[in-house]
Design an enzyme around this catalytic site. Structure first.
Site, PDB file in Angstrom:
ATOM      1  N   GLY A  70      25.934  41.674  13.185  1.00 39.26           N
ATOM      2  CA  GLY A  70      26.863  42.031  12.141  1.00 39.26           C
ATOM      3  C   GLY A  70      28.291  41.979  12.664  1.00 39.26           C
ATOM      4  N   GLY A  71      29.235  42.061  11.747  1.00 39.28           N
ATOM      5  CA  GLY A  71      30.626  42.132  12.153  1.00 39.28           C
ATOM      6  C   GLY A  71      31.326  40.789  12.173  1.00 39.28           C
ATOM      7  N   GLU A  72      32.542  40.819  12.636  1.00 34.60           N
ATOM      8  CA  GLU A  72      33.455  39.683  12.589  1.00 34.60           C
ATOM      9  C   GLU A  72      33.615  39.070  13.980  1.00 34.60           C
ATOM     10  OE1 GLU A  72      35.773  37.594  11.803  1.00 34.60           O
ATOM     11  OE2 GLU A  72      35.813  37.567   9.628  1.00 34.60           O
ATOM     12  N   THR A  74      35.103  38.753  17.851  1.00 39.12           N
ATOM     13  CA  THR A  74      35.571  39.573  18.963  1.00 39.12           C
ATOM     14  C   THR A  74      35.637  38.706  20.211  1.00 39.12           C
ATOM     15  OG1 THR A  74      35.358  41.734  20.040  1.00 39.12           O
ATOM     16  CG2 THR A  74      33.339  40.444  19.810  1.00 39.12           C
ATOM     17  N   ALA A 146      34.270  47.884  20.782  1.00 38.39           N
ATOM     18  CA  ALA A 146      33.681  47.223  19.614  1.00 38.39           C
ATOM     19  C   ALA A 146      32.165  47.384  19.657  1.00 38.39           C
ATOM     20  CB  ALA A 146      34.045  45.743  19.601  1.00 38.39           C
ATOM     21  N   GLY A 148      28.460  45.785  17.543  1.00 38.26           N
ATOM     22  CA  GLY A 148      27.826  44.946  16.535  1.00 38.26           C
ATOM     23  C   GLY A 148      26.352  44.849  16.862  1.00 38.26           C
ATOM     24  N   LEU A 160      27.387  46.958  22.366  1.00 39.81           N
ATOM     25  CA  LEU A 160      28.770  47.446  22.392  1.00 39.81           C
ATOM     26  C   LEU A 160      29.552  46.805  23.533  1.00 39.81           C
ATOM     27  CD1 LEU A 160      29.313  49.771  24.885  1.00 39.81           C
ATOM     28  CD2 LEU A 160      27.385  50.749  23.651  1.00 39.81           C
ATOM     29  N   ALA A 161      30.874  46.898  23.404  1.00 43.80           N
ATOM     30  CA  ALA A 161      31.769  46.412  24.456  1.00 43.80           C
ATOM     31  C   ALA A 161      32.933  47.380  24.583  1.00 43.80           C
ATOM     32  CB  ALA A 161      32.275  45.015  24.123  1.00 43.80           C
ATOM     33  N   CYS A 177      37.993  41.758  14.685  1.00 42.95           N
ATOM     34  CA  CYS A 177      37.140  42.288  13.617  1.00 42.95           C
ATOM     35  C   CYS A 177      37.663  41.906  12.234  1.00 42.95           C
ATOM     36  CB  CYS A 177      36.981  43.794  13.737  1.00 42.95           C
ATOM     37  SG  CYS A 177      36.313  44.288  15.334  1.00 42.95           S
TER      38      CYS A 177
END
Length: 214
Positions: A70-72, A74, A146, A148, A160-161, A177
């Protein structure tokens, strides 16, 4: 509950992504959960809902990889702690929204140990620097971590990051994002000079605490 923790070092993104997918597709109800702790060479990744136009200044040196989280968009690169969570959520008895909350809390608790106040922003997964007296107010609201996830057959992967000592110039090439003008920061810029391995252990401990909650 047994979770196998693997410290993989600096590893290629695409091959690690395929390994996560294969692990999840091949696992069964008896497969132990795993947590992978690592760093990646420079790479932009674009989630399922992502708009490639949010990479507004492409780089010939940094590839763009389309992925199924998910998400945009990065950025991943050296100096950033990446943790992938390969978990059977049914066995843990939690849904993905609860997992996101627990990941975010682990990040907030980790940053608090280093004297940094951090917070969630509604509708924008990840962790952001909160207003505080100890650092420049110009960094209030900047994104420092971030996350996702992808869930398949009730099992999660991706993760995660956390930016520790990261190339912030790479983030300037994207709308992080999907948000134009969103500032991104790392712990080093905020005055934290601790070794990335020690910070990784702190974060891992908080994640494990969150995952064993009833």
């Amino acid at each position: 509950m047994t979770i196998l923790v693997k410290h993989l070092g600096l590893v290629d993104y695409s091959s690690t992504y395929e390994a996560m997918r294969s692990f999840t597709q091949e696992r069964d109800s008896d497969t132990p959960d795993e947590i992978w702790v690592l760093e990646h060479p420079p790479v932009f990744t674009l989630g399922l809902a992502g708009d490639a136009g949010n990479l507004h200044s492409p780089s010939n040196q940094i590839p763009l990889v389309q992925v199924d989280r998910g998400g945009e968009i990065t950025y991943h690169g050296p100096g950033q702690i990446v943790i992938y969570l390969l978990l059977d959520l049914r066995r843990l008895g939690i849904f993905v929204k609860e997992l996101v909350l627990r990941i975010e809390q682990a990040l907030i608790d980790t940053l608090a140990e280093y004297g940094l106040k951090a917070e969630r922003h509604a509708g924008a997964p990840g962790i952001y620097v909160a207003e505080q007296d100890e650092i420049s107010q110009s960094w209030a609201g900047a994104k420092i971590a971030a996350l996702g996830l992808k869930v398949s057959k009730g099992c999660s992967y991706h993760g995660l990051a956390l930016n520790v000592a990261t190339d912030l110039g790479a983030f300037a090439r994207i709308h992080p994002c999907g948000y134009e003008g969103l500032k991104t920061v790392d712990m080093q810029t905020l005055g934290i000079g601790d070794n990335i391995d020690l910070i990784s252990q702190t974060l891992l401990g908080h994640l494990q605490q969150q995952l064993i909650k009833s």
